[in-house]
Design a protein around this motif. Structure first.
Motif, PDB file in Angstrom:
ATOM      1  N   PHE A 123       0.878  -1.257   0.059  1.00 15.27           N
ATOM      2  CA  PHE A 123       0.057  -0.121   0.047  1.00 15.27           C
ATOM      3  C   PHE A 123       0.828   1.301   0.041  1.00 15.27           C
ATOM      4  O   PHE A 123       1.942   1.301   0.790  1.00 15.27           O
ATOM      5  N   ASP A 124       0.404   2.272  -0.888  1.00 15.03           N
ATOM      6  CA  ASP A 124       1.079   3.757  -0.647  1.00 15.03           C
ATOM      7  C   ASP A 124       0.096   4.305   0.357  1.00 15.03           C
ATOM      8  O   ASP A 124      -1.090   4.238   0.349  1.00 15.03           O
ATOM      9  N   ILE A 125       0.968   4.901   1.407  1.00  9.59           N
ATOM     10  CA  ILE A 125       0.173   5.741   2.216  1.00  9.59           C
ATOM     11  C   ILE A 125       0.884   7.166   2.446  1.00  9.59           C
ATOM     12  O   ILE A 125       1.882   7.373   2.052  1.00  9.59           O
ATOM     13  N   PRO A 126       0.193   8.095   2.958  1.00  6.79           N
ATOM     14  CA  PRO A 126       0.687   9.248   3.155  1.00  6.79           C
ATOM     15  C   PRO A 126       1.723   9.415   4.262  1.00  6.79           C
ATOM     16  O   PRO A 126       1.896   8.341   5.091  1.00  6.79           O
ATOM     17  N   SER A 127       2.456  10.610   4.334  1.00 12.32           N
ATOM     18  CA  SER A 127       3.701  10.476   5.303  1.00 12.32           C
ATOM     19  C   SER A 127       3.153  11.033   6.800  1.00 12.32           C
ATOM     20  O   SER A 127       3.262  12.030   7.224  1.00 12.32           O
ATOM     21  N   GLU A 128       2.530  10.073   7.337  1.00 13.78           N
ATOM     22  CA  GLU A 128       2.046  10.200   8.715  1.00 13.78           C
ATOM     23  C   GLU A 128       2.836   8.974   9.387  1.00 13.78           C
ATOM     24  O   GLU A 128       3.103   8.222   8.865  1.00 13.78           O
ATOM     25  N   PHE A 129       2.802   9.374  10.783  1.00 13.10           N
ATOM     26  CA  PHE A 129       3.423   8.420  11.578  1.00 13.10           C
ATOM     27  C   PHE A 129       2.475   7.010  11.717  1.00 13.10           C
ATOM     28  O   PHE A 129       1.437   7.254  12.651  1.00 13.10           O
ATOM     29  N   VAL A 130       2.838   5.999  11.425  1.00 15.19           N
ATOM     30  CA  VAL A 130       2.002   4.793  11.686  1.00 15.19           C
ATOM     31  C   VAL A 130       2.536   3.705  12.337  1.00 15.19           C
ATOM     32  O   VAL A 130       3.668   3.566  12.331  1.00 15.19           O
ATOM     33  N   VAL A 131       1.676   2.891  13.013  1.00 13.00           N
ATOM     34  CA  VAL A 131       2.131   1.762  13.838  1.00 13.00           C
ATOM     35  C   VAL A 131       1.178   0.678  13.595  1.00 13.00           C
ATOM     36  O   VAL A 131       0.206   0.774  12.776  1.00 13.00           O
ATOM     37  N   GLY A 132       1.559  -0.760  13.980  1.00 10.49           N
ATOM     38  CA  GLY A 132       0.807  -1.560  13.898  1.00 10.49           C
ATOM     39  C   GLY A 132       1.338  -2.716  12.719  1.00 10.49           C
ATOM     40  O   GLY A 132       2.150  -2.258  11.943  1.00 10.49           O
ATOM     41  N   TYR A 133       1.065  -3.880  12.763  1.00  8.30           N
ATOM     42  CA  TYR A 133       1.640  -4.953  11.983  1.00  8.30           C
ATOM     43  C   TYR A 133       2.979  -4.884  11.628  1.00  8.30           C
ATOM     44  O   TYR A 133       3.305  -4.914  10.618  1.00  8.30           O
ATOM     45  N   GLY A 134       3.524  -4.788  13.060  1.00 11.76           N
ATOM     46  CA  GLY A 134       5.244  -4.878  12.851  1.00 11.76           C
ATOM     47  C   GLY A 134       5.675  -3.552  13.278  1.00 11.76           C
ATOM     48  O   GLY A 134       6.773  -3.576  13.661  1.00 11.76           O
ATOM     49  N   LEU A 135       5.108  -2.568  12.936  1.00 11.10           N
ATOM     50  CA  LEU A 135       5.605  -1.071  13.123  1.00 11.10           C
ATOM     51  C   LEU A 135       5.240  -0.778  14.510  1.00 11.10           C
ATOM     52  O   LEU A 135       4.297  -0.765  14.900  1.00 11.10           O
ATOM     53  N   ASP A 136       6.274  -0.163  15.011  1.00 10.45           N
ATOM     54  CA  ASP A 136       6.206   0.317  16.463  1.00 10.45           C
ATOM     55  C   ASP A 136       6.596   2.009  16.549  1.00 10.45           C
ATOM     56  O   ASP A 136       6.902   2.528  15.807  1.00 10.45           O
ATOM     57  N   PHE A 137       6.315   2.392  17.745  1.00 11.30           N
ATOM     58  CA  PHE A 137       6.913   3.737  18.594  1.00 11.30           C
ATOM     59  C   PHE A 137       7.229   3.095  19.849  1.00 11.30           C
ATOM     60  O   PHE A 137       6.643   2.638  20.512  1.00 11.30           O
ATOM     61  N   ASN A 138       8.546   3.383  20.198  1.00 13.82           N
ATOM     62  CA  ASN A 138       9.041   2.749  21.443  1.00 13.82           C
ATOM     63  C   ASN A 138       8.786   1.202  21.744  1.00 13.82           C
ATOM     64  O   ASN A 138       8.385   1.138  22.825  1.00 13.82           O
ATOM     65  N   GLN A 139       8.852   0.432  20.693  1.00 11.34           N
ATOM     66  CA  GLN A 139       8.695  -0.848  21.000  1.00 11.34           C
ATOM     67  C   GLN A 139       7.357  -1.289  21.338  1.00 11.34           C
ATOM     68  O   GLN A 139       6.973  -2.520  21.447  1.00 11.34           O
ATOM     69  N   LYS A 140       6.097  -0.425  21.134  1.00 13.95           N
ATOM     70  CA  LYS A 140       4.822  -0.613  21.407  1.00 13.95           C
ATOM     71  C   LYS A 140       4.176  -0.745  20.135  1.00 13.95           C
ATOM     72  O   LYS A 140       4.374  -0.105  18.980  1.00 13.95           O
ATOM     73  N   TYR A 141       2.960  -0.955  20.071  1.00 17.39           N
ATOM     74  CA  TYR A 141       1.940  -1.304  18.978  1.00 17.39           C
ATOM     75  C   TYR A 141       2.089  -2.113  17.839  1.00 17.39           C
ATOM     76  O   TYR A 141       1.469  -2.457  16.905  1.00 17.39           O
TER      77      TYR A 141
END
Length: 183
Positions: A150-168
């Motif tokens: 998927f192409d997505i906009p430049s936003e900070f995304v999490v989930g499905y392996g993507l994290d923020f500080n090892q969460k999500y």
């Protein structure tokens, strides 16, 4: 803790679990056709590609070897530092092999550009890129991704392996992280 798209932690879901799985099945079928009769090895980029690697490999209707690398150009923040470091190297030799890098997100392109060149320098016959997400507006280095979920906009995304500080990472969908959590 409820991590649904309620605005407190996840502003909105931009790719649902169903969309992810459907697209992975489509891409897996294409990969099987493209690599028919060829010696394919999947190289997952830790930690973000864990979910995609597991699901994609199950949808491939063929035998494949798998290996893992951990490389980073991020610190604890949300922006790339510009310096790529290997945290975990391959366990197997890729000399003469067809390599498919499995990545969670193609953002600036810095990490994947570096990784592609690194793997080619090790004697891989070819190196292609599979990425679940691509942010076309964020690219600072040109990287050709052969397979894009998927192409997505430049936003900070999490989930499905993507994290923020090892969460999500364990969210089954991809959502936009609420700005108050990292601003």
């Amino acid at each position: 803790m409820d991590l649904s798209a309620d605005g407190k932690e996840i502003e909105k879901i931009i790719v649902s679990q169903e969309q992810i799985q459907s697209r992975l099945k489509e891409l897996a079928a294409q990969i099987v056709k493209d690599y028919e009769g060829r010696d394919l090895i999947l190289i997952g980029v830790l930690k973000g590609a864990i979910m995609a690697m597991a699901d994609l490999s199950r949808y491939l209707q063929r035998h494949v070897d798998m290996d893992w690398m951990a490389v980073t150009s991020y610190g604890a923040g949300t922006k790339s530092s510009g310096v790529v470091r290997i945290l975990k190297d391959l366990d197997n030799d890729i000399l003469g092999r067809e390599v498919l890098i499995v990545e969670d997100i193609l953002d600036t392109g810095l990490t994947l550009s570096w990784l592609t060149e690194n793997l080619l320098s090790r004697g891989a016959k070819s190196v292609s890129v599979f990425t679940v997400l691509r942010k076309p507006d964020a690219a600072t280095v040109k990287v050709e991704a052969k397979y894009v979920g998927f192409d997505i906009p430049s936003e900070f995304v999490v989930g499905y392996g993507l994290d923020f500080n090892q969460k999500y990472r364990n969210l089954p969908f991809i959502g936009v992280l609420a700005k108050h959590l990292y601003s």
